[in-house]
Design a protein around this motif. Sequence first.
Motif, PDB file in Angstrom:
ATOM      1  N   UNK A  11       3.901  73.756  28.714  1.00 29.21           N
ATOM      2  CA  UNK A  11       4.105  72.312  28.660  1.00 29.21           C
ATOM      3  C   UNK A  11       4.232  71.709  30.036  1.00 29.21           C
ATOM      4  N   UNK A  12       4.822  70.517  30.068  1.00 23.03           N
ATOM      5  CA  UNK A  12       4.900  69.732  31.301  1.00 23.03           C
ATOM      6  C   UNK A  12       6.349  69.482  31.703  1.00 23.03           C
ATOM      7  N   UNK A  13       6.643  69.769  32.966  1.00 21.53           N
ATOM      8  CA  UNK A  13       7.921  69.398  33.563  1.00 21.53           C
ATOM      9  C   UNK A  13       7.731  68.074  34.295  1.00 21.53           C
ATOM     10  N   UNK A  14       8.720  67.633  35.034  1.00 16.46           N
ATOM     11  CA  UNK A  14       8.652  66.324  35.690  1.00 16.46           C
ATOM     12  C   UNK A  14       7.458  66.198  36.631  1.00 16.46           C
ATOM     13  N   UNK A  15       7.160  67.251  37.414  1.00 14.94           N
ATOM     14  CA  UNK A  15       6.112  67.140  38.435  1.00 14.94           C
ATOM     15  C   UNK A  15       5.032  68.215  38.323  1.00 14.94           C
ATOM     16  N   UNK A  26       3.728  73.753  33.306  1.00 16.87           N
ATOM     17  CA  UNK A  26       4.395  75.047  33.326  1.00 16.87           C
ATOM     18  C   UNK A  26       3.599  76.064  32.520  1.00 16.87           C
ATOM     19  N   UNK A  27       3.241  77.152  33.196  1.00 18.68           N
ATOM     20  CA  UNK A  27       2.513  78.252  32.579  1.00 18.68           C
ATOM     21  C   UNK A  27       3.379  79.502  32.626  1.00 18.68           C
ATOM     22  N   UNK A  45       7.114  85.719  34.530  1.00 23.70           N
ATOM     23  CA  UNK A  45       6.290  85.255  35.655  1.00 23.70           C
ATOM     24  C   UNK A  45       5.772  83.871  35.303  1.00 23.70           C
ATOM     25  N   UNK A  46       6.458  82.850  35.809  1.00 30.92           N
ATOM     26  CA  UNK A  46       6.078  81.469  35.551  1.00 30.92           C
ATOM     27  C   UNK A  46       5.185  80.969  36.676  1.00 30.92           C
ATOM     28  N   UNK A  47       4.231  80.120  36.319  1.00 33.54           N
ATOM     29  CA  UNK A  47       3.335  79.502  37.291  1.00 33.54           C
ATOM     30  C   UNK A  47       3.394  77.994  37.074  1.00 33.54           C
ATOM     31  N   UNK A  48       3.691  77.269  38.141  1.00 30.94           N
ATOM     32  CA  UNK A  48       3.807  75.818  38.066  1.00 30.94           C
ATOM     33  C   UNK A  48       2.622  75.197  38.800  1.00 30.94           C
ATOM     34  N   UNK A  49       1.962  74.254  38.124  1.00 34.61           N
ATOM     35  CA  UNK A  49       0.753  73.634  38.664  1.00 34.61           C
ATOM     36  C   UNK A  49       1.014  72.142  38.873  1.00 34.61           C
ATOM     37  N   UNK A  50       1.154  71.713  40.136  1.00 37.08           N
ATOM     38  CA  UNK A  50       1.344  70.285  40.408  1.00 37.08           C
ATOM     39  C   UNK A  50       0.052  69.498  40.157  1.00 37.08           C
ATOM     40  N   UNK A  51       0.209  68.234  39.840  1.00 38.04           N
ATOM     41  CA  UNK A  51      -0.940  67.344  39.641  1.00 38.04           C
ATOM     42  C   UNK A  51      -1.358  66.788  41.003  1.00 38.04           C
ATOM     43  N   UNK A  52      -2.229  67.527  41.670  1.00 32.69           N
ATOM     44  CA  UNK A  52      -2.703  67.133  42.992  1.00 32.69           C
ATOM     45  C   UNK A  52      -4.035  67.808  43.269  1.00 32.69           C
ATOM     46  N   UNK A  53      -4.806  67.198  44.139  1.00 31.93           N
ATOM     47  CA  UNK A  53      -6.050  67.809  44.612  1.00 31.93           C
ATOM     48  C   UNK A  53      -5.796  68.660  45.855  1.00 31.93           C
ATOM     49  N   UNK A  54      -4.624  68.531  46.443  1.00 30.97           N
ATOM     50  CA  UNK A  54      -4.296  69.312  47.638  1.00 30.97           C
ATOM     51  C   UNK A  54      -4.184  70.788  47.287  1.00 30.97           C
ATOM     52  N   UNK A  58      14.452  74.538  39.018  1.00 30.73           N
ATOM     53  CA  UNK A  58      14.894  74.505  37.628  1.00 30.73           C
ATOM     54  C   UNK A  58      14.406  75.745  36.869  1.00 30.73           C
ATOM     55  N   UNK A  59      13.167  76.153  37.099  1.00 33.34           N
ATOM     56  CA  UNK A  59      12.642  77.355  36.442  1.00 33.34           C
ATOM     57  C   UNK A  59      13.397  78.587  36.944  1.00 33.34           C
ATOM     58  N   UNK A  60      13.704  78.636  38.233  1.00 37.31           N
ATOM     59  CA  UNK A  60      14.495  79.738  38.774  1.00 37.31           C
ATOM     60  C   UNK A  60      15.863  79.811  38.097  1.00 37.31           C
ATOM     61  N   UNK A  61      16.498  78.669  37.909  1.00 29.78           N
ATOM     62  CA  UNK A  61      17.799  78.637  37.218  1.00 29.78           C
ATOM     63  C   UNK A  61      17.662  79.126  35.782  1.00 29.78           C
ATOM     64  N   UNK A  62      16.573  78.758  35.100  1.00 28.67           N
ATOM     65  CA  UNK A  62      16.307  79.232  33.742  1.00 28.67           C
ATOM     66  C   UNK A  62      16.207  80.769  33.742  1.00 28.67           C
ATOM     67  N   UNK A  63      15.470  81.319  34.695  1.00 27.74           N
ATOM     68  CA  UNK A  63      15.289  82.769  34.782  1.00 27.74           C
ATOM     69  C   UNK A  63      16.630  83.463  35.025  1.00 27.74           C
ATOM     70  N   UNK A  64      17.444  82.889  35.895  1.00 29.11           N
ATOM     71  CA  UNK A  64      18.721  83.516  36.229  1.00 29.11           C
ATOM     72  C   UNK A  64      19.772  83.310  35.134  1.00 29.11           C
ATOM     73  N   UNK A  65      19.930  82.089  34.672  1.00 32.87           N
ATOM     74  CA  UNK A  65      21.013  81.788  33.729  1.00 32.87           C
ATOM     75  C   UNK A  65      20.689  82.215  32.308  1.00 32.87           C
ATOM     76  N   UNK A  66      19.493  81.931  31.841  1.00 31.90           N
ATOM     77  CA  UNK A  66      19.184  82.227  30.442  1.00 31.90           C
ATOM     78  C   UNK A  66      18.610  83.630  30.269  1.00 31.90           C
ATOM     79  N   UNK A  67      17.769  84.061  31.199  1.00 30.43           N
ATOM     80  CA  UNK A  67      17.121  85.363  31.040  1.00 30.43           C
ATOM     81  C   UNK A  67      17.893  86.491  31.727  1.00 30.43           C
TER      82      UNK A  67
END
Length: 143
Positions: free
Chosen positions: A18-22, A25-26, A35-44, A64-73
């Motif tokens: 799904x989509x986070x704020x910026x 999320x894969x 192993x999460x992969x975050x893809x920003x909406x940019x051409x850069x 935030x994803x790092x906190x999810x990995x540490x706190x929940x997982x």
Amino acid sequence: MSVLNIHPQLLQDCHHLGQLAATELLLHRNASLPWFILVPDTELADFLDLPAEHGRAVLADCVAVSEFIKKLLGFDKVNFAGLGNVVPQMHLHVIGRATVDPCWPQPVWGNLEDSEAYSPAQLEEWQHALVRMLDLKPARSID
């Protein structure tokens, strides 16, 4: 950003959660470790080229994803990287690591063998937890 704008190699290698704020999320399909992969909406192509405000928003999603990995997982170590040598589209890796993982202490790239896939129930459980914890806007279906 829509799933149509995500590089085909990322979609082949990952589940779209799904989509986070910026970022989109894969989750890498190899279930040996989170192993999460975050893809920003940019051409850069490079994170360090983002305008400051956009970079802070993308980094906040990564934190935030790092906190999810540490706190929940329950992982104490998280690797963070933005390489883009194979897939040119900007994407950032946030990976839970443990001394018992299959390639510890080596990097996951080139050292992680195939494993069992995530079950649909596990994917749905993590997606719901991410909705609650990080305000993830879930993908219509996890593929």
